[in-house]
Design a protein around this motif. Structure first.
Motif, PDB file in Angstrom:
ATOM      1  N   GLY A  10      36.242 120.545  26.525  1.00  0.00           N
ATOM      2  CA  GLY A  10      36.498 120.239  27.931  1.00  0.00           C
ATOM      3  C   GLY A  10      35.233 120.235  28.771  1.00  0.00           C
ATOM      4  N   VAL A  11      34.097 120.007  28.114  1.00  0.00           N
ATOM      5  CA  VAL A  11      32.823 119.905  28.828  1.00  0.00           C
ATOM      6  C   VAL A  11      32.849 118.607  29.637  1.00  0.00           C
ATOM      7  N   GLU A  12      32.458 118.707  30.917  1.00  0.00           N
ATOM      8  CA  GLU A  12      32.589 117.570  31.827  1.00  0.00           C
ATOM      9  C   GLU A  12      31.585 116.448  31.589  1.00  0.00           C
ATOM     10  N   HIS A  13      30.366 116.797  31.192  1.00  0.00           N
ATOM     11  CA  HIS A  13      29.332 115.775  31.004  1.00  0.00           C
ATOM     12  C   HIS A  13      28.421 116.141  29.842  1.00  0.00           C
ATOM     13  N   TYR A  14      27.758 115.123  29.332  1.00  0.00           N
ATOM     14  CA  TYR A  14      26.835 115.271  28.205  1.00  0.00           C
ATOM     15  C   TYR A  14      25.584 114.486  28.582  1.00  0.00           C
ATOM     16  N   PHE A  15      24.507 115.203  28.911  1.00  0.00           N
ATOM     17  CA  PHE A  15      23.274 114.565  29.359  1.00  0.00           C
ATOM     18  C   PHE A  15      22.171 114.715  28.320  1.00  0.00           C
ATOM     19  N   MET A  16      21.317 113.719  28.282  1.00  0.00           N
ATOM     20  CA  MET A  16      20.127 113.801  27.446  1.00  0.00           C
ATOM     21  C   MET A  16      18.983 114.382  28.283  1.00  0.00           C
ATOM     22  N   LYS A  17      18.160 115.217  27.658  1.00  0.00           N
ATOM     23  CA  LYS A  17      17.041 115.834  28.366  1.00  0.00           C
ATOM     24  C   LYS A  17      16.013 114.802  28.824  1.00  0.00           C
ATOM     25  N   THR A  18      16.059 113.643  28.254  1.00  0.00           N
ATOM     26  CA  THR A  18      15.112 112.589  28.646  1.00  0.00           C
ATOM     27  C   THR A  18      15.497 111.918  29.957  1.00  0.00           C
ATOM     28  N   ASN A  19      16.681 112.254  30.512  1.00  0.00           N
ATOM     29  CA  ASN A  19      17.135 111.611  31.741  1.00  0.00           C
ATOM     30  C   ASN A  19      17.738 112.639  32.700  1.00  0.00           C
ATOM     31  N   LEU A  20      16.901 113.512  33.235  1.00  0.00           N
ATOM     32  CA  LEU A  20      17.381 114.549  34.148  1.00  0.00           C
ATOM     33  C   LEU A  20      17.886 113.973  35.469  1.00  0.00           C
TER      34      LEU A  20
END
Length: 116
Positions: free
Chosen positions: A94-104
């Motif tokens: 149920g994690v809301e988002h998944y971001f890559m560290k290359t695109n803060l």
């Protein structure tokens, strides 16, 4: 907005913190999932920005345990791993988002849109 940043890499915690500082009233930095789990009930974050691979307790386990005690917690993974297994695990938890560290910058956009 109260933001918790969870990453075992101090430099990355600082980078994420700088990236979202203008959105936050308070930022708490945690060095692993165990520290985040212990800190959540007192800190009561609006958002938790968490790495996946960390010592002691990884982000997937920490997110599961945090969701057990705080079902409405908003959690986003911030990771270097663009991996289908991790993305499916995040979705299942149920994690809301998944971001890559290359695109803060993407984190800022999402959090800014969630301000009340």
């Amino acid at each position: 907005m109260r933001i918790m940043i969870v990453d075992d890499n101090e430099l990355m915690r600082k980078e994420i913190s700088k990236s979202v500082a203008f959105l936050a009233d308070t930022i708490l930095e945690c060095y692993d999932g165990e520290h985040a789990l212990q800190s959540c009930p007192d800190f009561m974050p609006d958002w938790i920005l968490m790495d996946i691979k960390m010592p002691k307790m990884n982000g997937i386990t920490a997110a599961e345990k945090i969701k057990e005690i705080m079902p409405n917690a908003k959690i986003a993974f911030v990771t270097s791993y663009d991996n289908l297994f991790f993305r499916r695990a995040a979705n299942f938890i149920g994690v809301e988002h998944y971001f890559m560290k290359t695109n803060l910058l993407e984190i800022r956009k999402v959090l800014d849109g969630s301000k009340v």
